[in-house]
Design a protein around this motif. Structure first.
Motif, PDB file in Angstrom:
ATOM      1  N   ASP A  83       0.826  -1.195   0.000  1.00 34.23           N
ATOM      2  CA  ASP A  83       0.000   0.000   0.000  1.00 34.23           C
ATOM      3  C   ASP A  83       0.867   1.254   0.000  1.00 34.23           C
ATOM      4  O   ASP A  83       1.889   1.327   0.682  1.00 34.23           O
ATOM      5  CB  ASP A  83      -0.906   0.019   1.228  1.00 34.23           C
ATOM      6  CG  ASP A  83      -2.039  -0.986   1.131  1.00 34.23           C
ATOM      7  OD1 ASP A  83      -2.275  -1.480   0.007  1.00 34.23           O
ATOM      8  OD2 ASP A  83      -2.680  -1.258   2.156  1.00 34.23           O
ATOM      9  N   GLU A  85       1.434   5.361   0.852  1.00 36.77           N
ATOM     10  CA  GLU A  85       1.138   6.126   2.065  1.00 36.77           C
ATOM     11  C   GLU A  85      -0.284   6.668   2.047  1.00 36.77           C
ATOM     12  O   GLU A  85      -0.957   6.717   3.075  1.00 36.77           O
ATOM     13  CB  GLU A  85       2.145   7.273   2.201  1.00 36.77           C
ATOM     14  CG  GLU A  85       3.555   6.825   2.575  1.00 36.77           C
ATOM     15  CD  GLU A  85       3.593   6.063   3.895  1.00 36.77           C
ATOM     16  OE1 GLU A  85       2.950   6.520   4.870  1.00 36.77           O
ATOM     17  OE2 GLU A  85       4.237   5.001   3.945  1.00 36.77           O
ATOM     18  N   LYS A  88      -2.706   3.824   2.826  1.00 32.07           N
ATOM     19  CA  LYS A  88      -2.675   3.572   4.278  1.00 32.07           C
ATOM     20  C   LYS A  88      -3.447   4.645   5.032  1.00 32.07           C
ATOM     21  O   LYS A  88      -4.167   4.355   5.991  1.00 32.07           O
ATOM     22  CB  LYS A  88      -1.226   3.520   4.766  1.00 32.07           C
ATOM     23  CG  LYS A  88      -0.439   2.322   4.251  1.00 32.07           C
ATOM     24  CD  LYS A  88       1.017   2.396   4.723  1.00 32.07           C
ATOM     25  CE  LYS A  88       1.834   1.233   4.171  1.00 32.07           C
ATOM     26  NZ  LYS A  88       3.260   1.332   4.566  1.00 32.07           N
ATOM     27  N   HIS A  89      -3.294   5.896   4.581  1.00 31.45           N
ATOM     28  CA  HIS A  89      -3.987   7.008   5.228  1.00 31.45           C
ATOM     29  C   HIS A  89      -5.502   6.852   5.078  1.00 31.45           C
ATOM     30  O   HIS A  89      -6.250   7.019   6.050  1.00 31.45           O
ATOM     31  CB  HIS A  89      -3.519   8.318   4.613  1.00 31.45           C
ATOM     32  CG  HIS A  89      -4.241   9.528   5.113  1.00 31.45           C
ATOM     33  ND1 HIS A  89      -4.144   9.968   6.420  1.00 31.45           N
ATOM     34  CD2 HIS A  89      -5.083  10.406   4.476  1.00 31.45           C
ATOM     35  CE1 HIS A  89      -4.894  11.062   6.579  1.00 31.45           C
ATOM     36  NE2 HIS A  89      -5.462  11.329   5.417  1.00 31.45           N
ATOM     37  N   LYS A  91      -7.236   4.087   4.504  1.00 26.68           N
ATOM     38  CA  LYS A  91      -7.693   2.947   5.302  1.00 26.68           C
ATOM     39  C   LYS A  91      -7.691   3.277   6.791  1.00 26.68           C
ATOM     40  O   LYS A  91      -8.559   2.806   7.542  1.00 26.68           O
ATOM     41  CB  LYS A  91      -6.811   1.731   5.019  1.00 26.68           C
ATOM     42  CG  LYS A  91      -7.013   1.154   3.625  1.00 26.68           C
ATOM     43  CD  LYS A  91      -6.129  -0.058   3.384  1.00 26.68           C
ATOM     44  CE  LYS A  91      -6.389  -0.659   1.997  1.00 26.68           C
ATOM     45  NZ  LYS A  91      -5.518  -1.827   1.720  1.00 26.68           N
ATOM     46  N   GLY A  92      -6.728   4.118   7.198  1.00 24.19           N
ATOM     47  CA  GLY A  92      -6.686   4.546   8.589  1.00 24.19           C
ATOM     48  C   GLY A  92      -7.904   5.378   8.963  1.00 24.19           C
ATOM     49  O   GLY A  92      -8.458   5.235  10.063  1.00 24.19           O
ATOM     50  N   ILE A  93      -8.338   6.254   8.059  1.00 21.18           N
ATOM     51  CA  ILE A  93      -9.533   7.063   8.313  1.00 21.18           C
ATOM     52  C   ILE A  93     -10.752   6.160   8.461  1.00 21.18           C
ATOM     53  O   ILE A  93     -11.566   6.316   9.381  1.00 21.18           O
ATOM     54  CB  ILE A  93      -9.754   8.075   7.172  1.00 21.18           C
ATOM     55  CG1 ILE A  93      -8.622   9.095   7.130  1.00 21.18           C
ATOM     56  CG2 ILE A  93     -11.091   8.793   7.344  1.00 21.18           C
ATOM     57  CD1 ILE A  93      -8.708  10.051   5.948  1.00 21.18           C
ATOM     58  N   LYS A  95     -10.853   2.982   9.253  1.00 15.21           N
ATOM     59  CA  LYS A  95     -10.752   2.189  10.484  1.00 15.21           C
ATOM     60  C   LYS A  95     -11.083   3.035  11.709  1.00 15.21           C
ATOM     61  O   LYS A  95     -11.798   2.594  12.613  1.00 15.21           O
ATOM     62  CB  LYS A  95      -9.341   1.615  10.600  1.00 15.21           C
ATOM     63  CG  LYS A  95      -9.141   0.722  11.825  1.00 15.21           C
ATOM     64  CD  LYS A  95      -7.740   0.123  11.855  1.00 15.21           C
ATOM     65  CE  LYS A  95      -7.556  -0.771  13.076  1.00 15.21           C
ATOM     66  NZ  LYS A  95      -6.190  -1.351  13.130  1.00 15.21           N
ATOM     67  N   PHE A  96     -10.577   4.272  11.737  1.00 11.83           N
ATOM     68  CA  PHE A  96     -10.836   5.159  12.872  1.00 11.83           C
ATOM     69  C   PHE A  96     -12.319   5.481  12.979  1.00 11.83           C
ATOM     70  O   PHE A  96     -12.886   5.540  14.070  1.00 11.83           O
ATOM     71  CB  PHE A  96     -10.025   6.442  12.713  1.00 11.83           C
ATOM     72  CG  PHE A  96     -10.266   7.449  13.797  1.00 11.83           C
ATOM     73  CD1 PHE A  96      -9.685   7.303  15.046  1.00 11.83           C
ATOM     74  CD2 PHE A  96     -11.087   8.545  13.574  1.00 11.83           C
ATOM     75  CE1 PHE A  96      -9.913   8.233  16.058  1.00 11.83           C
ATOM     76  CE2 PHE A  96     -11.317   9.477  14.573  1.00 11.83           C
ATOM     77  CZ  PHE A  96     -10.728   9.319  15.820  1.00 11.83           C
ATOM     78  N   ARG A  97     -12.955   5.702  11.811  1.00 12.39           N
ATOM     79  CA  ARG A  97     -14.382   6.015  11.789  1.00 12.39           C
ATOM     80  C   ARG A  97     -15.223   4.810  12.187  1.00 12.39           C
ATOM     81  O   ARG A  97     -16.358   4.952  12.637  1.00 12.39           O
ATOM     82  CB  ARG A  97     -14.801   6.439  10.388  1.00 12.39           C
ATOM     83  CG  ARG A  97     -14.205   7.739   9.911  1.00 12.39           C
ATOM     84  CD  ARG A  97     -15.154   8.903  10.207  1.00 12.39           C
ATOM     85  NE  ARG A  97     -14.627  10.100   9.586  1.00 12.39           N
ATOM     86  CZ  ARG A  97     -14.909  10.479   8.362  1.00 12.39           C
ATOM     87  NH1 ARG A  97     -15.715   9.741   7.608  1.00 12.39           N
ATOM     88  NH2 ARG A  97     -14.396  11.585   7.880  1.00 12.39           N
ATOM     89  N   SER A 285      -9.011  -6.404   1.410  1.00 11.01           N
ATOM     90  CA  SER A 285      -8.248  -5.185   1.685  1.00 11.01           C
ATOM     91  C   SER A 285      -8.273  -4.178   0.537  1.00 11.01           C
ATOM     92  O   SER A 285      -7.559  -3.178   0.576  1.00 11.01           O
ATOM     93  CB  SER A 285      -6.786  -5.517   2.035  1.00 11.01           C
ATOM     94  OG  SER A 285      -6.163  -4.414   2.646  1.00 11.01           O
TER      95      SER A 285
END
Length: 483
Positions: A83, A85, A88-89, A91-93, A95-97, A285
């Motif tokens: 992935d 950057e 990853k960013h 997917k991070g959003i 996941k956080f949400r 993914s």
């Protein structure tokens, strides 16, 4: 007035012509975002959006685009890969949400993320980039925009000080051609303070270089140094947003291919009403589309847009795109023009009605999947000119909205025919061929009839796909050429 301006525009300044390219930003009715989503998800029923509305607007036209100038898009790769950057960013959003993000959020991150956004750290324009725009096609485009700006300036009473604002100036090519073409009109160029609204540091540097800017200090150190374009000895400033540009002076705003990059929310008609399309991470993914299980904040803007439409228009649609940022930007422009005077010119591809599932991605002049390798392709969508008109009229009674008219009508009325004839009298055969090709791309429709080269490189006319609209202070009357 127009003939006088065109005669006085210096004919000896025949620029080096733009490198040829075979694609422009354009939409497709079969865009890769248009895949149907199963209606099995629970969807809140939005009754307000299905009611008849008596507000009248021009019915939406079916989007039909000639793709002959583009290579076939590559198949989406499902091979394992590391992935980026930005991926990853994103997917991070999600996941956080704890849930999916809107298409608009995805689009905004992909285009303008400070570290990895498509526009932020590189030059994406021209034959060596990902797409080509009208200013890169021919010098005549920027010169005609200069003619329009000078005509508006005369209608404003030839003020001694004017803010000339360009939204999303790319390489600065349009402004370079505007200033060069207007160089003989000293009173006009001396009145200008140019403001470039650009969020990309890389493009800001390109604009600085192409405008041949220098930093000078003629204030004795009392204030900061000024940046001057030596093309017309005109001060130039850069800002990230329109709100940062100083107010209080008569203003001319140019927004060419700016609105199409503003993030859109997509809605799909499902069994229980309209629901927003979102982007989530699948089990493998990868990114995929899902439907929101309940109304989202953007539903407010969907309801607003539907109130501006006819019931017959809505009944034909299964997808609707709304662009809250376009509505808000238009209202900011209208308020500024209402208080300061002046006008705005908006040129983009779109239609005078609701846009339906037009979002698309272009990488290296090829259509690609919207979700494939985010940050490596340009994302853009059709501009809803009817929404722009309603947004401007809603916020101020002191402005009038004109158009849209086709780019061909706009440039033709400003005198591009006279300009190309003047340039053809003082050029080589190679330059003449570039002139004819550039002229066709700006005002033609379909493939150029005079083309004798490879079919895949045939010039495709932008004349009817692109539209022009003006918003002006009512005190100045109807602007050229919308009378």
């Amino acid at each position: 007035m127009l003939r006088r301006l065109l005669v006085q525009v210096s004919t000896q300044h025949l620029c080096l012509f733009r490198p040829s390219a075979y694609s422009f930003r354009q939409c497709s009715s079969s865009s890769s975002s248009s895949s149907q989503i199963p209606d099995s998800s629970f969807v809140e029923h939005l009754e307000d959006l299905n009611q008849s509305n008596e507000t009248t607007t021009q019915a939406s036209a079916k989007i039909s685009i000639d793709r002959s100038g583009l290579y076939n898009p590559p198949e989406h790769s499902h091979e394992p890969s590391s992935d980026s950057e930005l991926v990853k960013h994103l997917k991070g959003i999600i996941k956080f949400r704890g849930g999916p993000i809107s298409v608009a959020e995805y689009m905004e991150e992909v285009l303008t993320n400070p570290k990895a956004g498509f526009y932020i750290n590189r030059d994406v324009f021209g034959a060596e980039g990902d797409f080509i725009t009208s200013p890169e096609v021919s010098q005549m485009f920027g010169e005609m925009i200069g003619v329009w700006a000078m005509c508006l300036w005369e209608q404003m009473g030839q003020p001694n000080r004017v803010n000339l604002i360009e939204m999303g100036p790319g390489r600065g090519t349009l402004m370079v051609d505007l200033l060069r073409g207007a160089s003989k009109f000293k009173k006009f160029t001396e009145s200008l303070h140019i403001h470039m609204v650009e969020c990309s540091p890389a493009l800001q540097k390109l604009q600085y270089d192409n405008l041949k800017c220098v930093d000078e200090d003629d204030t004795g150190g009392i204030v900061d140094k000024r940046t001057i374009s030596t093309l017309a000895k005109t001060p130039v400033s850069w800002y990230a947003t329109l709100e940062q540009v100083p107010t209080g002076l008569p203003t001319i705003i140019i927004a060419h291919e700016f609105y199409d990059a503003l993030p859109v929310h997509q809605f799909q008609r499902a069994s229980r009403g309209w629901c927003e399309k979102m982007i989530d991470v699948a089990e493998d993914s990868s990114f995929h589309f899902v439907l929101s299980p309940r109304p989202t904040p953007a539903t407010v803007f969907l309801m607003k847009r539907c109130k501006w439409a006819m019931a017959e228009e809505l009944a034909k649609l299964d997808h609707i795109e709304v662009c809250p940022k376009a509505m808000e930007l238009t209202q900011s422009i209208a308020k500024r023009i209402s208080s300061d005077g002046g006008g705005a010119l908006i040129i983009d591809y779109g239609l005078d009605g609701i846009a339906s599932d037009s979002l698309q991605a272009i990488r290296k002049h090829k259509f690609v999947d919207i979700l494939d390798n985010p940050g490596s392709a340009d994302l853009s969508a059709y501009v809803d000119f009817a929404s722009i008109r309603h947004s401007a009229e809603e916020v101020s009674e002191d402005v009038s909205v004109h158009g849209p008219i086709t780019q061909s009508q706009f440039l033709g009325s400003l005198g591009i025919n006279f300009r190309v004839e003047a340039l053809l009298q003082n050029c080589t055969e190679e330059q003449a061929e570039s002139l004819r090709t550039g002229y066709w791309r700006l005002v033609g429709e379909g493939e150029a009839p005079f083309w004798e080269g490879p079919d895949e490189e045939a010039p495709i006319g932008m004349g009817t796909r692109y539209q022009a609209m003006a918003i002006v202070n009512k005190k100045q009357g109807a602007p050229v050429p919308f009378q």
